[in-house]
Write a protein that holds these residues in place. Sequence first.
Motif, PDB file in Angstrom:
ATOM      1  N   ALA A 162       0.829  -1.204   0.000  1.00  0.00           N
ATOM      2  CA  ALA A 162       0.000   0.000   0.000  1.00  0.00           C
ATOM      3  C   ALA A 162       0.865   1.257   0.000  1.00  0.00           C
ATOM      4  O   ALA A 162       0.639   2.186  -0.785  1.00  0.00           O
ATOM      5  N   ALA A 163       1.850   1.295   0.890  1.00  0.00           N
ATOM      6  CA  ALA A 163       2.701   2.478   0.993  1.00  0.00           C
ATOM      7  C   ALA A 163       3.475   2.716  -0.302  1.00  0.00           C
ATOM      8  O   ALA A 163       3.634   3.867  -0.739  1.00  0.00           O
ATOM      9  N   SER A 164       3.927   1.636  -0.947  1.00  0.00           N
ATOM     10  CA  SER A 164       4.709   1.791  -2.176  1.00  0.00           C
ATOM     11  C   SER A 164       3.860   2.287  -3.337  1.00  0.00           C
ATOM     12  O   SER A 164       4.384   2.846  -4.303  1.00  0.00           O
ATOM     13  N   GLU A 165       2.547   2.087  -3.243  1.00  0.00           N
ATOM     14  CA  GLU A 165       1.634   2.570  -4.278  1.00  0.00           C
ATOM     15  C   GLU A 165       1.068   3.948  -3.943  1.00  0.00           C
ATOM     16  O   GLU A 165       0.161   4.439  -4.613  1.00  0.00           O
ATOM     17  N   GLY A 166       1.617   4.594  -2.908  1.00  0.00           N
ATOM     18  CA  GLY A 166       1.195   5.950  -2.560  1.00  0.00           C
ATOM     19  C   GLY A 166      -0.109   6.024  -1.803  1.00  0.00           C
ATOM     20  O   GLY A 166      -0.829   7.019  -1.879  1.00  0.00           O
ATOM     21  N   CYS A 167      -0.408   4.976  -1.051  1.00  0.00           N
ATOM     22  CA  CYS A 167      -1.667   4.881  -0.305  1.00  0.00           C
ATOM     23  C   CYS A 167      -1.417   5.238   1.164  1.00  0.00           C
ATOM     24  O   CYS A 167      -0.394   4.869   1.736  1.00  0.00           O
ATOM     25  N   ARG A 168      -2.335   5.970   1.783  1.00  0.00           N
ATOM     26  CA  ARG A 168      -2.240   6.208   3.226  1.00  0.00           C
ATOM     27  C   ARG A 168      -2.427   4.890   3.969  1.00  0.00           C
ATOM     28  O   ARG A 168      -3.255   4.073   3.575  1.00  0.00           O
ATOM     29  N   CYS A 169      -1.673   4.715   5.048  1.00  0.00           N
ATOM     30  CA  CYS A 169      -1.698   3.444   5.762  1.00  0.00           C
ATOM     31  C   CYS A 169      -1.866   3.656   7.262  1.00  0.00           C
ATOM     32  O   CYS A 169      -1.365   4.640   7.825  1.00  0.00           O
TER      33      CYS A 169
END
Length: 347
Positions: free
Chosen positions: A267-274
């Motif tokens: 998720a983080a690598s795809e620019g998603c808030r986590c």
Amino acid sequence: MRALLSGYYGKGNGGDEALLATLLQMLPSHVTPVVLSGNPQQTIQQYGVEACDRMSVPSIINSLRSCDALIWGGGSLIQDATSAASPFYYGGLMALAQKIGLKTIAWAQGIGPLQRGQTRWMAKNLFASCTKVSVRDQVSAGLLTQWNIPYFLAPDPVWAMESKPTPGLWDLPAPRVAVTLRSHSDLTPSRLALLTRALVDFQKATQTFIILLPFQRSRDYAIAEAIQPALGDASQIICIENPQVLKGVFRGVEMAIGMRLHSLIMAASEGCRCFALSYDPKINRLMEDTEMPGWDLVNLPEDANSISTAWIEHYANGQALSSDKIKFLLDRAAIHQAILQDGLSIS
């Protein structure tokens, strides 16, 4: 050159399959992989590689004899917190490969916890005899430093795994939030009930569509099934076996709430808030390295409102990793590829 790849492969765990997919992605072109798998036929079909039964002694012996190298695939293979037998399985393979004279690479390892003296002794000797060693966290690096074993430190290689589009994702209502929970002793029935109530409140407040995303069907699906009725039509359970397609889910969601380490990395690598829910020190290390918000499950707030309020705040005002930080982590993760290039060079 032929290399035998050993990890928790073919067991339906999305994180370990992501490590395998990344390892195959990073292998030098002159290397033919042979994968030890819990489901050889599925591994052959999914990745187009040779595979054999990871629990068949004759198959393992034949594979070792046919190969020039053994690679301990990424992840926490050498630890005795969840299983006393597991490190001896992987350690036995490595010891045999070293005795035969194969090149041996410990790749992207997360070492420990090592609670037993015998396991620590075995691990120290095996890592010391490896051709190359790379680790994915500071704690593992500190242990190798203590043992005077050379190593390379880089972020988990799944940061650099290529993602693929997820069929049907864009047909689901937007905005979307992905939730990945797993069975664990820290996720007690009372804590699961709290999280379920908090998810319902969060969904109503944000009007998001909740994607329940089991990373290992055998361990995670029952939890998703327990949560889904409370969310009703505002949710869906999605099971995906291909790790690159699984990573692609996070291209189309606004936020991820997760227990699984690799769900948070993807998720983080795809620019998603986590937002992390930690059951293991490896999750805490990721939280520290990326300033990711979250709680240890054992310290989960005792009322659902506090949980949902924190999620709503992060959804509304939280920040994903910057593109510069993501690029830095991707570039650093490529060190694991350089280790393979160097360790498997033709000589």
